[in-house]
Structures are given as structure tokens and as C-alpha cells.
Motif scaffolding. Structure first.
Motif, PDB file in Angstrom:
ATOM      1  N   UNK A  83     -65.543  -6.216 -55.834  1.00 44.91           N
ATOM      2  CA  UNK A  83     -65.035  -7.434 -56.465  1.00 44.91           C
ATOM      3  C   UNK A  83     -64.925  -8.529 -55.411  1.00 44.91           C
ATOM      4  N   UNK A  84     -65.298  -9.747 -55.780  1.00 42.80           N
ATOM      5  CA  UNK A  84     -65.044 -10.903 -54.913  1.00 42.80           C
ATOM      6  C   UNK A  84     -64.168 -11.900 -55.654  1.00 42.80           C
ATOM      7  N   UNK A  85     -63.302 -12.552 -54.911  1.00 42.74           N
ATOM      8  CA  UNK A  85     -62.408 -13.576 -55.472  1.00 42.74           C
ATOM      9  C   UNK A  85     -62.662 -14.899 -54.763  1.00 42.74           C
ATOM     10  N   UNK A  86     -63.606 -15.694 -55.263  1.00 45.15           N
ATOM     11  CA  UNK A  86     -63.864 -16.994 -54.631  1.00 45.15           C
ATOM     12  C   UNK A  86     -62.683 -17.940 -54.815  1.00 45.15           C
ATOM     13  N   UNK A  87     -62.519 -18.805 -53.832  1.00 43.75           N
ATOM     14  CA  UNK A  87     -61.550 -19.881 -53.974  1.00 43.75           C
ATOM     15  C   UNK A  87     -62.199 -21.055 -54.681  1.00 43.75           C
ATOM     16  N   UNK A  88     -62.031 -22.241 -54.147  1.00 40.61           N
ATOM     17  CA  UNK A  88     -62.584 -23.447 -54.761  1.00 40.61           C
ATOM     18  C   UNK A  88     -63.919 -23.759 -54.088  1.00 40.61           C
ATOM     19  N   UNK A  89     -64.972 -23.705 -54.861  1.00 39.83           N
ATOM     20  CA  UNK A  89     -66.328 -23.817 -54.319  1.00 39.83           C
ATOM     21  C   UNK A  89     -66.874 -25.219 -54.595  1.00 39.83           C
ATOM     22  N   UNK A  90     -67.518 -25.781 -53.590  1.00 41.77           N
ATOM     23  CA  UNK A  90     -68.170 -27.077 -53.752  1.00 41.77           C
ATOM     24  C   UNK A  90     -69.580 -26.971 -53.186  1.00 41.77           C
ATOM     25  N   UNK A  91     -70.446 -27.886 -53.587  1.00 38.60           N
ATOM     26  CA  UNK A  91     -71.802 -27.864 -53.059  1.00 38.60           C
ATOM     27  C   UNK A  91     -72.774 -28.568 -53.975  1.00 38.60           C
ATOM     28  N   UNK A  92     -74.036 -28.640 -53.574  1.00 39.73           N
ATOM     29  CA  UNK A  92     -75.024 -29.417 -54.337  1.00 39.73           C
ATOM     30  C   UNK A  92     -75.444 -28.775 -55.656  1.00 39.73           C
ATOM     31  N   UNK A  93     -75.026 -27.531 -55.913  1.00 37.32           N
ATOM     32  CA  UNK A  93     -75.400 -26.885 -57.180  1.00 37.32           C
ATOM     33  C   UNK A  93     -74.402 -27.170 -58.293  1.00 37.32           C
ATOM     34  N   UNK A  94     -73.578 -28.214 -58.140  1.00 37.34           N
ATOM     35  CA  UNK A  94     -72.682 -28.617 -59.225  1.00 37.34           C
ATOM     36  C   UNK A  94     -73.504 -28.963 -60.461  1.00 37.34           C
ATOM     37  N   UNK A  95     -72.926 -28.694 -61.620  1.00 40.14           N
ATOM     38  CA  UNK A  95     -73.609 -28.973 -62.882  1.00 40.14           C
ATOM     39  C   UNK A  95     -73.073 -30.252 -63.489  1.00 40.14           C
ATOM     40  N   UNK A  96     -73.887 -30.852 -64.351  1.00 42.48           N
ATOM     41  CA  UNK A  96     -73.520 -32.144 -64.931  1.00 42.48           C
ATOM     42  C   UNK A  96     -72.198 -32.082 -65.697  1.00 42.48           C
ATOM     43  N   UNK A  97     -71.912 -30.930 -66.346  1.00 40.68           N
ATOM     44  CA  UNK A  97     -70.719 -30.816 -67.176  1.00 40.68           C
ATOM     45  C   UNK A  97     -69.466 -30.475 -66.377  1.00 40.68           C
ATOM     46  N   UNK A  98     -69.604 -30.230 -65.085  1.00 45.69           N
ATOM     47  CA  UNK A  98     -68.470 -29.823 -64.253  1.00 45.69           C
ATOM     48  C   UNK A  98     -67.556 -31.022 -64.023  1.00 45.69           C
ATOM     49  N   UNK A  99     -66.311 -30.916 -64.494  1.00 41.87           N
ATOM     50  CA  UNK A  99     -65.377 -32.040 -64.324  1.00 41.87           C
ATOM     51  C   UNK A  99     -64.226 -31.700 -63.392  1.00 41.87           C
ATOM     52  N   UNK A 100     -64.403 -30.665 -62.572  1.00 43.31           N
ATOM     53  CA  UNK A 100     -63.381 -30.370 -61.580  1.00 43.31           C
ATOM     54  C   UNK A 100     -63.340 -31.472 -60.522  1.00 43.31           C
ATOM     55  N   UNK A 101     -62.232 -31.546 -59.790  1.00 43.62           N
ATOM     56  CA  UNK A 101     -62.028 -32.653 -58.858  1.00 43.62           C
ATOM     57  C   UNK A 101     -63.164 -32.745 -57.847  1.00 43.62           C
TER      58      UNK A 101
END
Length: 354
Positions: A204-222
Motif C-alpha cells: 500500500x502507498x499513501x501519497x500526500x498532496x501531489x502536483x505536476x504537469x499531469x494535472x487534468x482540466x477538471x482538477x480544482x484542487x488548490x
């Protein structure tokens, strides 16, 4: 390729996987393969094929073949790139007859606003979808299943110390957005249960808050919202004071961590994915993005902010000791990762594709 910078970043990230040669010749099924995190995992696998002739067959599972072809267009014709029609809310996947060595289950609704709109589907993807992948693993005698969980399983606790894997705080299971963390918790327990009852190996992996160029158009996170603002040359605007403490991690660091745990993690164990050089407040992330974009940071805090939609954890920073004990090291600190993200998006016209 649409971005030479991204190709360089793939090379850098691949060097962070200690035993990457053990992936050679393997067959890997990735669900959620066009999402922010797992698309970066697929990118790394395709990079290994192209640059090192790793001969990895990548089964890209998703609901839309058109989306997959658009995201991985330069590789869609490769015989080692295989699209699999898959809906994570179904327990009868088309993947049932696929012969695979490894399964990475990352299909999940990770958009907080959508948790509220589709709470049932969110929970089903995290439980029913995972169960379906274990059925695939049983049928194929796969070596291992990796489940992409979330830092939200920890709930809330006092203080600013990073969460270690055994730390758990309070989670209100009747809260309107509790379906996501609650079902992620249940998914982790399901991993252990399949190991106990059927002998299927999982991690199991538990990612934190991920950012990067693979963001999607519908992503409205900060992180996604401020990135789009900076990319457009507009001031970055925060709708809060940005005091929440977060573990931010560049997508390719996250992807290299996932492949490290897949290869070397201990069975039935969970691993935080966190970059110790990128633990910061939401405001500090926004400042880094604004700096990289050459724009200003402004605040516009509405009086009637809808707190129920957002992550309730004031502190969701994660300890990375357990992950780093496997030999993994992050390659991108916060400002470097943000700089690379904006460079890649500028080179690719605002939308990453390979």
C-alpha cells in the motif's frame, strides 16, 4: 515528444528506483492510468521501454480509449502499450483474463469537489474496484498488487509532527465527505484480508498532496488552480490564509516511489509518499508557483467559504523514513519541482502528452 524537459525529468526520476532492472520483461496493469498520479507511473514505464529497452508490457486500464490515446499518443501504437476497457465501479472488469505480473490500482475519484457529487461511486472505486483487481491477480497468479491509498486515512490529530505509518487520528465517518478516507481505509484492510484468505501479496502507498504537469482540466484542487493561473500569466489567488501544512510531492517523484514500493516494499505494509524537502504550507506552495510564473500572490477569502468540501486536516504532513529505507530518494524539491512543472506545461501548450 511534446516536452523535452519532461523527458529529462523522466530520466532523473527513473534513477531514483533502486532495483528498476527487476521490472524488465514484466507485465504491469495500471488502473486510473490517465489520472494525475498513475499517468506519471505509465510515463516512467514507457520511458524505460524507449530508453533502456526494458520490454515492459503496460496494460493501461481506463474508461476511455480516446483519452488514453490522447495522453500517451506517441506510444499508443507500440505493441507493449495495451489499452484495457475498465470501470473501477464494476466488479466484472474486462481485465479478468489478462496475464499480468503486477497490478497497480490507482483508479479513484481524487477530486474533493466530486466526492460530494458522487460519494457512492467514490467508495465503490476504492473497495469494489480494488476487489476486482484482486480477482484479476488470483486468476493470473500475479506476483503483487499495489494499492494507491491516501494520506487522508490518518484523520485529524493535534500538533505539526509528520504522520508516521502507524499514526492515526480522529475521522468522523458520518461527515459528508468521509466516504473517500473511509473507503481508502477499507481498501487497505481489504489488502490484508486478501493476503490472509487467499495468499495474495500486496503493498500500500499513501501519497500526500501531489502536483505536476499531469494535472487534468477538471482538477480544482488548490495546487492545480494556482498552476493554471500562473501558466496564464495571471496573479495566483488563494481563497484561504493557506496555513494548512501539507506534504507536497512532484508527480514523477511520486511515480518513482510507487515503483520502488512495488518492487521492494514489505508485504501487507503501507508506505507514505512524501518528499521531506517539500513539506510546506499551502501558502508556501502558492508562493513557489507564483515565483515560477513571475506573477503575484493575492488572497480573496470569501466570508461563506464551504469548508465541508476541503480536506479537514490542518496538518497532513507525512514522514518519509519508511519509504527512504527502501533506498528511494526524491529528485525534485518544492521550487525545483514547481519550476519544472511550469516549464513542461509551457512546452506542451498547457496539456501534457507523450
Amino acid at each position: 515528444m511534446s516536452s523535452g524537459t519532461y523527458w529529462e525529468d523522466l530520466r532523473t526520476a527513473s534513477a531514483s528506483i533502486p532495483n528498476v532492472d527487476r521490472l524488465r520483461g514484466s507485465r504491469i496493469l495500471v488502473t486510473g492510468a490517465t489520472g494525475m498520479i498513475c499517468s506519471a507511473v505509465v510515463d516512467l514505464l514507457l520511458f524505460l521501454n524507449r530508453e533502456f529497452d526494458a520490454d515492459i508490457t503496460v496494460f493501461v486500464a481506463g474508461r476511455s480509449e480516446a483519452d488514453a490515446n490522447r495522453r500517451f499518443g506517441g506510444f499508443a501504437a507500440d505493441k507493449r502499450f495495451v489499452f484495457v476497457q475498465y470501470d473501477a465501479t464494476s466488479n466484472d472488469p474486462a481485465a479478468q483474463s489478462i496475464e499480468v505480473d503486477f497490478i497497480i490500482h490507482g483508479a479513484s475519484n481524487a477530486n474533493p469537489a466530486l466526492y460530494m457529487q458522487h460519494p457512492v461511486e467514490t467508495m465503490l472505486a476504492n473497495i469494489v474496484g480494488l476487489s476486482a483487481m484482486f480477482d484479476v491477480a488470483r486468476a493470473a497468479a500475479a506476483k503483487r498488487v499495489l494499492y494507491v491509498s491516501s494520506s487522508e486515512v490518518y484523520g485529524q490529530k493535534d500538533g505539526t509532527q509528520p504522520y508516521a505509518e502507524q499514526d492515526f487520528g480522529y475521522l468522523d465517518i458520518l461527515h459528508q465527505r468521509a466516504g473517500y478516507p473511509s473507503s481508502k481505509r477499507a481498501g487497505e484492510s481489504l489488502c490484508v484480508a486478501y493476503g490472509m484468505e487467499y495468499g495474495i501479496d500486496s503493498v500500500i502507498v499513501r501519497p500526500g498532496h501531489i502536483y505536476g504537469p499531469s494535472i487534468r482540466d477538471a482538477d480544482n484542487r488548490v495546487s492545480a488552480d494556482v498552476t493554471r493561473k500562473a501558466l496564464a500569466g495571471e496573479d495566483v489567488v488563494l481563497k484561504s490564509a493557506g496555513a494548512q501544512l501539507r506534504s507536497y510531492c512532484y508527480t514523477l517523484d511520486c511515480a518513482s516511489a510507487i515503483l520502488t514500493v512495488l518492487l521492494d516494499g514489505d508485504s501487507a505494509n503501507a508506505y507514505n509518499i512524501s518528499n521531506p524537502h517539500s513539506i510546506c504550507t499551502v501558502r508556501e506552495l502558492a508562493e513557489a508557483v507564483a515565483h515560477a510564473g513571475g506573477v503575484a500572490l493575492r488572497f480573496d477569502v470569501p466570508a461563506d467559504a464551504t469548508a465541508g468540501v476541503h480536506n479537514l486536516m490542518d496538518n497532513s504532513s507525512l514522514a518519509s523514513d519508511k519509504l527512504e529505507s527502501l533506498g528511494w530518494k526524491p529528485a525534485f524539491d518544492l521550487q525545483h519541482g514547481v519550476d519544472r512543472m511550469l516549464a513542461v506545461l509551457r512546452e506542451s501548450g498547457g496539456r501534457l502528452s507523450l
